[in-house]
Write a protein that holds these residues in place. Structure first.
Motif, PDB file in Angstrom:
ATOM      1  N   ARG A  89       7.965  84.310 125.069  1.00 22.90           N
ATOM      2  CA  ARG A  89       8.193  84.902 126.386  1.00 22.90           C
ATOM      3  C   ARG A  89       9.686  84.957 126.645  1.00 22.90           C
ATOM      4  NH1 ARG A  89       5.126  81.765 130.824  1.00 22.90           N
ATOM      5  NH2 ARG A  89       6.942  80.380 130.683  1.00 22.90           N
ATOM      6  N   PRO A  90      10.272  86.178 126.767  1.00 18.12           N
ATOM      7  CA  PRO A  90       9.674  87.494 126.528  1.00 18.12           C
ATOM      8  C   PRO A  90       9.359  87.701 125.041  1.00 18.12           C
ATOM      9  CG  PRO A  90      12.040  87.704 126.834  1.00 18.12           C
ATOM     10  CD  PRO A  90      11.709  86.269 127.120  1.00 18.12           C
ATOM     11  N   ALA A  91       8.583  88.735 124.752  1.00 19.25           N
ATOM     12  CA  ALA A  91       8.192  89.003 123.371  1.00 19.25           C
ATOM     13  C   ALA A  91       9.437  89.265 122.511  1.00 19.25           C
ATOM     14  CB  ALA A  91       7.247  90.200 123.317  1.00 19.25           C
ATOM     15  N   TYR A  92       9.350  88.832 121.265  1.00 23.23           N
ATOM     16  CA  TYR A  92      10.481  88.985 120.337  1.00 23.23           C
ATOM     17  C   TYR A  92       9.916  89.210 118.944  1.00 23.23           C
ATOM     18  CZ  TYR A  92      14.502  87.806 117.430  1.00 23.23           C
ATOM     19  OH  TYR A  92      15.508  87.848 116.505  1.00 23.23           O
ATOM     20  N   HIS A  93      10.468  90.189 118.220  1.00 24.16           N
ATOM     21  CA  HIS A  93       9.965  90.477 116.879  1.00 24.16           C
ATOM     22  C   HIS A  93      11.114  90.464 115.867  1.00 24.16           C
ATOM     23  CE1 HIS A  93       6.026  91.371 118.424  1.00 24.16           C
ATOM     24  NE2 HIS A  93       6.565  92.147 119.333  1.00 24.16           N
ATOM     25  N   PRO A  94      11.077  89.535 114.907  1.00 25.69           N
ATOM     26  CA  PRO A  94      12.116  89.462 113.885  1.00 25.69           C
ATOM     27  C   PRO A  94      11.933  90.562 112.829  1.00 25.69           C
ATOM     28  CG  PRO A  94      10.444  87.831 113.427  1.00 25.69           C
ATOM     29  CD  PRO A  94      10.036  88.506 114.715  1.00 25.69           C
ATOM     30  N   ILE A  95      12.802  90.545 111.828  1.00 22.60           N
ATOM     31  CA  ILE A  95      12.755  91.515 110.730  1.00 22.60           C
ATOM     32  C   ILE A  95      12.527  90.734 109.441  1.00 22.60           C
ATOM     33  CG2 ILE A  95      13.999  93.393 109.587  1.00 22.60           C
ATOM     34  CD1 ILE A  95      15.827  93.408 112.139  1.00 22.60           C
ATOM     35  N   SER A  96      11.654  91.227 108.577  1.00 25.14           N
ATOM     36  CA  SER A  96      11.326  90.451 107.372  1.00 25.14           C
ATOM     37  C   SER A  96      11.429  91.307 106.117  1.00 25.14           C
ATOM     38  CB  SER A  96       9.923  89.864 107.477  1.00 25.14           C
ATOM     39  OG  SER A  96       8.948  90.886 107.578  1.00 25.14           O
ATOM     40  N   GLU A  97      11.628  90.630 104.998  1.00 25.10           N
ATOM     41  CA  GLU A  97      11.664  91.272 103.680  1.00 25.10           C
ATOM     42  C   GLU A  97      10.919  90.392 102.690  1.00 25.10           C
ATOM     43  OE1 GLU A  97      14.766  92.530 100.060  1.00 25.10           O
ATOM     44  OE2 GLU A  97      15.566  92.091 102.050  1.00 25.10           O
ATOM     45  N   VAL A  98      10.042  91.000 101.911  1.00 22.90           N
ATOM     46  CA  VAL A  98       9.394  90.302 100.807  1.00 22.90           C
ATOM     47  C   VAL A  98      10.305  90.470  99.595  1.00 22.90           C
ATOM     48  CG1 VAL A  98       7.375  90.177  99.313  1.00 22.90           C
ATOM     49  CG2 VAL A  98       7.092  90.716 101.743  1.00 22.90           C
ATOM     50  N   ALA A  99      10.851  89.371  99.104  1.00 23.01           N
ATOM     51  CA  ALA A  99      11.823  89.419  98.011  1.00 23.01           C
ATOM     52  C   ALA A  99      11.272  88.677  96.796  1.00 23.01           C
ATOM     53  CB  ALA A  99      13.140  88.802  98.455  1.00 23.01           C
ATOM     54  N   THR A 100      11.764  89.058  95.626  1.00 18.74           N
ATOM     55  CA  THR A 100      11.385  88.396  94.384  1.00 18.74           C
ATOM     56  C   THR A 100      12.605  87.664  93.831  1.00 18.74           C
ATOM     57  OG1 THR A 100       9.739  90.094  93.905  1.00 18.74           O
ATOM     58  CG2 THR A 100      10.437  88.705  92.077  1.00 18.74           C
ATOM     59  N   ILE A 101      12.491  86.348  93.687  1.00 19.15           N
ATOM     60  CA  ILE A 101      13.572  85.503  93.188  1.00 19.15           C
ATOM     61  C   ILE A 101      13.070  84.773  91.948  1.00 19.15           C
ATOM     62  CG2 ILE A 101      15.155  83.610  93.709  1.00 19.15           C
ATOM     63  CD1 ILE A 101      15.663  86.069  95.416  1.00 19.15           C
ATOM     64  N   ASN A 102      13.715  85.039  90.814  1.00 13.81           N
ATOM     65  CA  ASN A 102      13.290  84.423  89.552  1.00 13.81           C
ATOM     66  C   ASN A 102      11.797  84.635  89.295  1.00 13.81           C
ATOM     67  OD1 ASN A 102      15.549  81.990  90.581  1.00 13.81           O
ATOM     68  ND2 ASN A 102      15.888  83.150  88.706  1.00 13.81           N
ATOM     69  N   GLY A 103      11.327  85.832  89.592  1.00 12.81           N
ATOM     70  CA  GLY A 103       9.929  86.159  89.343  1.00 12.81           C
ATOM     71  C   GLY A 103       8.960  85.614  90.379  1.00 12.81           C
ATOM     72  N   LYS A 104       9.456  84.965  91.420  1.00 13.62           N
ATOM     73  CA  LYS A 104       8.606  84.380  92.453  1.00 13.62           C
ATOM     74  C   LYS A 104       8.807  85.135  93.770  1.00 13.62           C
ATOM     75  CE  LYS A 104       7.128  80.937  89.871  1.00 13.62           C
ATOM     76  NZ  LYS A 104       5.700  80.764  89.505  1.00 13.62           N
ATOM     77  N   ILE A 105       7.718  85.324  94.512  1.00 11.42           N
ATOM     78  CA  ILE A 105       7.778  86.038  95.789  1.00 11.42           C
ATOM     79  C   ILE A 105       8.096  85.071  96.921  1.00 11.42           C
ATOM     80  CG2 ILE A 105       6.412  87.327  97.483  1.00 11.42           C
ATOM     81  CD1 ILE A 105       4.851  88.520  95.165  1.00 11.42           C
ATOM     82  N   VAL A 106       9.066  85.436  97.759  1.00 11.69           N
ATOM     83  CA  VAL A 106       9.359  84.674  98.977  1.00 11.69           C
ATOM     84  C   VAL A 106       9.396  85.651 100.144  1.00 11.69           C
ATOM     85  CG1 VAL A 106      10.650  82.854  97.801  1.00 11.69           C
ATOM     86  CG2 VAL A 106      11.866  84.849  98.673  1.00 11.69           C
ATOM     87  N   LEU A 107       9.111  85.163 101.330  1.00 15.68           N
ATOM     88  CA  LEU A 107       9.182  85.970 102.550  1.00 15.68           C
ATOM     89  C   LEU A 107      10.391  85.511 103.352  1.00 15.68           C
ATOM     90  CD1 LEU A 107       7.999  88.096 104.459  1.00 15.68           C
ATOM     91  CD2 LEU A 107       6.517  86.314 105.424  1.00 15.68           C
ATOM     92  N   VAL A 108      11.373  86.420 103.508  1.00 15.45           N
ATOM     93  CA  VAL A 108      12.606  86.104 104.229  1.00 15.45           C
ATOM     94  C   VAL A 108      12.537  86.769 105.601  1.00 15.45           C
ATOM     95  CG1 VAL A 108      15.124  86.201 104.200  1.00 15.45           C
ATOM     96  CG2 VAL A 108      13.854  86.031 102.048  1.00 15.45           C
ATOM     97  N   VAL A 109      12.663  85.965 106.644  1.00 11.02           N
ATOM     98  CA  VAL A 109      12.562  86.458 108.021  1.00 11.02           C
ATOM     99  C   VAL A 109      13.928  86.324 108.690  1.00 11.02           C
ATOM    100  CG1 VAL A 109      11.328  86.272 110.208  1.00 11.02           C
ATOM    101  CG2 VAL A 109      10.174  85.632 108.067  1.00 11.02           C
ATOM    102  N   TRP A 110      14.492  87.455 109.070  1.00 15.46           N
ATOM    103  CA  TRP A 110      15.789  87.466 109.756  1.00 15.46           C
ATOM    104  C   TRP A 110      15.533  87.427 111.254  1.00 15.46           C
ATOM    105  CZ3 TRP A 110      19.352  92.329 110.345  1.00 15.46           C
ATOM    106  CH2 TRP A 110      20.562  91.951 110.919  1.00 15.46           C
ATOM    107  N   VAL A 111      16.123  86.439 111.929  1.00 13.84           N
ATOM    108  CA  VAL A 111      15.917  86.250 113.366  1.00 13.84           C
ATOM    109  C   VAL A 111      17.270  86.363 114.063  1.00 13.84           C
ATOM    110  CG1 VAL A 111      14.792  84.826 115.121  1.00 13.84           C
ATOM    111  CG2 VAL A 111      14.122  84.581 112.727  1.00 13.84           C
ATOM    112  N   PRO A 112      17.741  87.591 114.359  1.00 18.27           N
ATOM    113  CA  PRO A 112      19.029  87.734 115.050  1.00 18.27           C
ATOM    114  C   PRO A 112      18.944  87.166 116.466  1.00 18.27           C
ATOM    115  CG  PRO A 112      18.257  89.841 114.130  1.00 18.27           C
ATOM    116  CD  PRO A 112      17.102  88.893 114.084  1.00 18.27           C
ATOM    117  N   ALA A 113      20.109  86.857 117.013  1.00 15.47           N
ATOM    118  CA  ALA A 113      20.159  86.394 118.408  1.00 15.47           C
ATOM    119  C   ALA A 113      19.514  87.435 119.314  1.00 15.47           C
ATOM    120  CB  ALA A 113      21.608  86.165 118.817  1.00 15.47           C
ATOM    121  N   GLY A 114      18.646  86.981 120.207  1.00 15.27           N
ATOM    122  CA  GLY A 114      17.923  87.906 121.078  1.00 15.27           C
ATOM    123  C   GLY A 114      18.774  88.428 122.223  1.00 15.27           C
TER     124      GLY A 114
END
Length: 541
Positions: A89-114
């Motif tokens: 509250r209030p609603a907030y939506h971050p930005i994400s990228e599915v990345a591959t690091i050394n053959g492994k999948i990670v989910l990176v979520v960017w949370v800029p200042a609101g």
């Protein structure tokens, strides 16, 4: 969606500070929503942070290579992130990228200042839970803001740092896609591959340098400072003035240099000039020792850190340049205003000071990604250590009672009477063909283009190509290039000089969709930068 940061550098802690990264091995919705809330509140004006899912930690540091996620996990967690955004509250939506690091999948979520802080998150995600509270980051921890911390957070509600504000005067088109693409390529972001294909509005929003309604998007001040060809149009006196006084402040001789342009270009050009023209190395033979002592009149790391700090921490609302004065006794760097009132000057002089709030959170982010700045609270200690290691007198830090300015004095260590001068410094030099301002190249005797080219002119000399590409490290109009090359005919410039470089992908128009635009500029490409590093010996045919 690709993020404007190199994921490998992020995981290794070289792109942003560790306090701004939260690693999670698995999914805990309650913890995730509170982390999102804390980064969005940006209590210290750090610029938000990053949540990385699929990575184990040890002692707060990631264990690499990462454990990773299954593809279906990454997809499901992205959908859950959307749901959690509505729980704030209030609603907030971050930005994400599915990345591959050394053959492994990670989910990176960017949370800029609101933009609408303070944000609150539920105390728990139980079905009947209605209590909400703000969360903040303290060091590397996410905590509920209570008491004085909560009051302080709420006092920040309408105080957005200047560099993160929308600019109501500049048009969106002032942001140059080629400058953005060059930045993304330099920091090795996956977004670089898409940069020139995306509409400028979408690219700017993904970079968090554009905001506003779809029908009237506006650039942020930080976007104009880094990606406008001429930031001084919007922020007067955005420049570095270097004043060399060889005879001292009472002498008659004055040498002045002025550096302008996008912040990264301006800063690198000024540093290259100082390194190539000011920093000098000496040797001194010591009695009863085989090895001579080597030192500089001023250690370059200290000089670099001092100028980077001035660019980072000055106010771009004040119409005052950064001024560097060089005398036989010292180098001074003056910027406006002075340190934040929360900084104790005695602690600063001892290298212990850490500001509670940062004046330019976004500028610091970009400088760090360009590897021009190391991180918060490291500048003054690095200056002190470099001066001490060089055997130089201690630097002096000065401000007035109202903190309207900040003056840093770096005393020069003199040339010894015994022992030859070795100049200029040759450790890791920055050559004019790669970074220095064009005026320095002309003074150094760089071969210029012929004033009147013969009719059969078909080959572009390597020296001339280097001159043009070096000039175009910042956007240049054809009128500027005519002056630099000492030519008079614009069509001749285009056909015999610029077109051959653009044909080979070394140079590009800043506005490729409008080749005949009256504000058209030319900018070096990544291929051009690579060519400058190792130019061929034969002409460009």
């Amino acid at each position: 969606m690709a993020l404007p940061i190199n994921i490998d550098a992020l995981l290794n802690g070289t792109a942003v500070e560790w306090e701004r990264i939260e690693f999670k091995e698995g999914w805990n919705a309650e913890e995730v929503v509170q982390v999102l809330c804390a980064f969005a509140n940006d209590f210290h004006n750090w610029g938000g942070g990053y949540l990385v899912l699929g990575v184990k930690t040890s002692g707060g540091r990631p264990i690499l290579p990462p454990q990773g996620l299954q593809p279906e996990q990454a997809d499901a967690w992205q959908r859950k992130l959307l749901e959690l955004g509505y729980r704030l509250r209030p609603a907030y939506h971050p930005i994400s990228e599915v990345a591959t690091i050394n053959g492994k999948i990670v989910l990176v979520v960017w949370v800029p200042a609101g933009e609408m802080r303070p944000y609150e998150a539920p105390l728990s995600l139980a079905k009947d839970e209605k209590r909400m509270s703000p969360y903040i980051r303290i060091h590397a921890n996410t905590i509920e803001a209570k008491g004085n911390l909560k009051s302080e957070l709420y006092s920040l509600a309408n105080r957005i740092p200047f560099d993160d504000r929308q600019n109501g005067s500049a048009p969106l088109a002032e942001l140059q896609p080629i400058l953005i693409q060059n930045f993304l390529s330099e920091v090795k972001s996956n977004l670089a591959a898409e940069a020139l294909r995306l509409p400028l509005d979408e690219l700017g929003r993904r970079m968090q340098i554009v905001r506003g309604p779809q029908e009237a998007p506006r650039p942020l001040n930080v976007g104009l400072l880094f990606f406008s060809p001429a930031p001084a149009r919007w922020f007067p006196q955005t420049q570095i003035d270097i004043v060399h006084l060889p005879q001292g402040r009472g002498g008659d001789q004055i040498i002045e240099k002025e550096f302008k342009g996008p912040l990264g270009v301006m800063l690198r050009d000024a540093l290259a000039y100082l390194r190539n023209n000011v920093v000098t190395q000496f040797t001194r033979k010591l009695p009863e020792q085989a090895e001579a002592e080597r030192y500089s009149n001023v250690p370059y790391p200290a000089l670099e850190e001092a100028l980077v700090n001035a660019v980072y921490h000055r106010s771009y609302e004040e119409r005052e340049p950064i001024e560097v004065q060089i005398t036989p006794e010292e180098i001074t760097i003056l910027s406006f205003p002075g340190p934040d009132p929360t900084v104790n000057m005695e602690d600063l002089r001892a290298g212990r000071a850490v500001a509670r709030r940062y004046r330019n959170r976004r500028i610091g982010e970009f400088l760090k990604e360009l590897e021009l700045s190391e991180g918060r609270g490291t500048g003054i200690p690095k200056i002190l250590e470099s001066m001490k290691a060089n055997g130089s007198p201690e630097p002096q830090f000065e401000t007035d009672a109202s903190r309207t300015s900040f003056l840093l004095r770096l005393p020069l260590r003199p040339n010894p009477k015994a022992g030859p001068r070795v100049s200029p410094i040759v450790t890791n030099p920055v050559t004019p063909s790669k970074s220095a301002g064009i005026g320095n190249m002309l003074e150094a005797g760089e071969t210029l283009a012929p004033r009147v080219a013969p009719k059969a002119f078909q080959q572009l000399k390597v020296s001339t190509a280097s001159l043009i590409l070096s000039a175009c490290l910042e956007p240049r109009r054809s009128s500027e290039l005519l002056q630099i090359l000492r030519l008079k005919d614009r069509s001749h410039l285009l056909s015999n000089y610029l077109n051959p470089l653009m044909k080979r992908g070394l140079l590009a128009r800043a506005q490729p969709q409008s080749p005949k635009s009256p504000t058209q500029c030319y900018i070096i490409t990544d291929a051009g930068r690579a060519w400058l590093s190792t130019p061929p010996s034969s002409p460009l045919g």
